[in-house]
Design an enzyme around this catalytic site. Structure first.
Site, PDB file in Angstrom:
ATOM      1  CG  HIS A  59      23.208  -3.190  19.413  1.00 29.90           C
ATOM      2  ND1 HIS A  59      23.716  -2.184  18.631  1.00 29.90           N
ATOM      3  CD2 HIS A  59      23.359  -4.341  18.693  1.00 29.90           C
ATOM      4  CE1 HIS A  59      24.152  -2.690  17.485  1.00 29.90           C
ATOM      5  NE2 HIS A  59      23.950  -3.990  17.501  1.00 29.90           N
ATOM      6  CE1 TYR A 322      21.867 -10.291  16.518  1.00 30.79           C
ATOM      7  CE2 TYR A 322      19.717 -10.311  15.474  1.00 30.79           C
ATOM      8  CZ  TYR A 322      21.013  -9.855  15.529  1.00 30.79           C
ATOM      9  OH  TYR A 322      21.459  -8.954  14.591  1.00 30.79           O
TER      10      TYR A 322
END
Length: 330
Positions: A59, A322
């Protein structure tokens, strides 16, 4: 490491430690570093180190803005979640495209929205996509998918021939048109959570964000007249005049629905509970929380009292992945 980065890293590790410890990965599954390598396309030491130098991330193309969340008071008649029993709550939002390419074209169909809703005592984070269907039900298939798609047409064909979940995902994406705006996209939390009901029961459900201004898609002719970078300007210009608003729902599962597999869609007829409204207006875009939005993670396992994660292995690997990706970018 500069003090600011150290502080951010400490905060990220603090909010994720309990989630990681509470949801261990099984020995048969891929490790977290392997999953991040598969997403980043860094299968060896040389590519991994090169990725760290350019702060490679999924992203990559995205931007942050801000707004507020207004809970629906009537929700308390059904669910016991004190977090929603308050007035407006500040939101930090990040809109993005998928993949590691900073210069990806906005003309593709993928849209992603991540949110941090922070009150004084508790927080709730969302990681959502405009694709309702996911491509893998376990970490091994996730790894294989990410590895094969990096191989281009040959790898994609292998997935179609050998992985039914991936094949169904490609069929879904093929029919998903590009939206005219981030504000005109539906967003789905493909993973399930467990919600505490006022009856004392535990109700499994999934998040769905419905755009109040409606779903508006672009034709190929309309796309041809747009640049590859129209989405950011469009949304930030839009919210100067009028906020972008979504109704947030919990879609409740019925007995027999698959809870721990994000590749399985539930019928549209499943009951929905209106949780409240997400209002993106840019009012706090000059504040530190918005300006430093990219210097942290959106942790979907950072949950207030009354909400717990399901046993979905994809969901329970997200925070650790993450954090691993974040550390590589320091």
């Amino acid at each position: 490491m500069v003090p600011t980065k150290l502080a951010v890293l400490s905060q990220v590790c603090l909010i994720s430690t309990l989630s990681i410890l509470a949801t261990p990965l099984f020995a048969s599954e891929r490790s977290i570093p392997e999953l991040v390598d598969a997403v980043n396309g860094t299968p060896d030491d040389a590519s991994r180190e090169a990725g760290k130098k350019v702060k490679l991330r999924n992203h990559a193309k995205g931007f942050c803005t801000s707004g507020e969340f207004t809970p629906n008071p009537a929700l308390q008649d059904f669910l016991t979640i004190p977090f929603f029993n308050q007035a407006e709550i500040d939101i930090t939002a990040r809109f993005s495209l998928g993949g590691t390419n900073l210069h990806a074209s906005d003309k593709a169909s993928g849209r992603f929205m991540s949110l941090k809703i922070d009150s004084d005592k508790e927080s709730l984070n969302f990681v959502t996509t405009n694709a309702e269907r996911f491509f893998a039900s376990n970490l091994e298939d996730f790894f294989i998918f990410q590895t094969k798609v990096k191989q281009g047409a040959e790898g994609k064909q292998w997935l179609i021939d050998n992985k039914p979940d991936a094949s169904a995902f490609f069929d879904y994406i093929k029919l998903l048109p590009p939206s005219a705006s981030f504000a005109n996209s539906r967003y789905f939390g493909v993973n399930s959570f467990l919600f505490s009901a006022s009856t004392g029961e535990i109700k499994p459900g999934r998040w769905i964000f419905e755009p109040v201004s409606g779903v508006i898609n672009l034709s190929q002719t309309e796309l041809a007249n747009l640049s590859d970078d129209f989405l950011k300007t469009e949304l930030l210009t839009r919210i100067k005049e009028k906020p972008a608003v979504w109704d947030l729902y919990i879609q409740l599962a019925q007995e027999g629905d698959e809870i721990d597999d994000p590749t399985v869609l539930w019928p549209e007829t499943r009951q929905r509970l209106l949780v409240g409204q997400v209002i993106v207006n840019g009012d706090r875009d000059t504040e530190t929380s918005t300006l430093q939005c990219d210097k942290g993670i959106f942790n979907p396992l950072l949950l207030p009292k009354g909400i717990a994660p399901s046993a979905d292995p994809i969901l329970n690997a997200r925070t650790a992945a993450y954090v691993e990706s974040f550390i590589r970018r320091l």
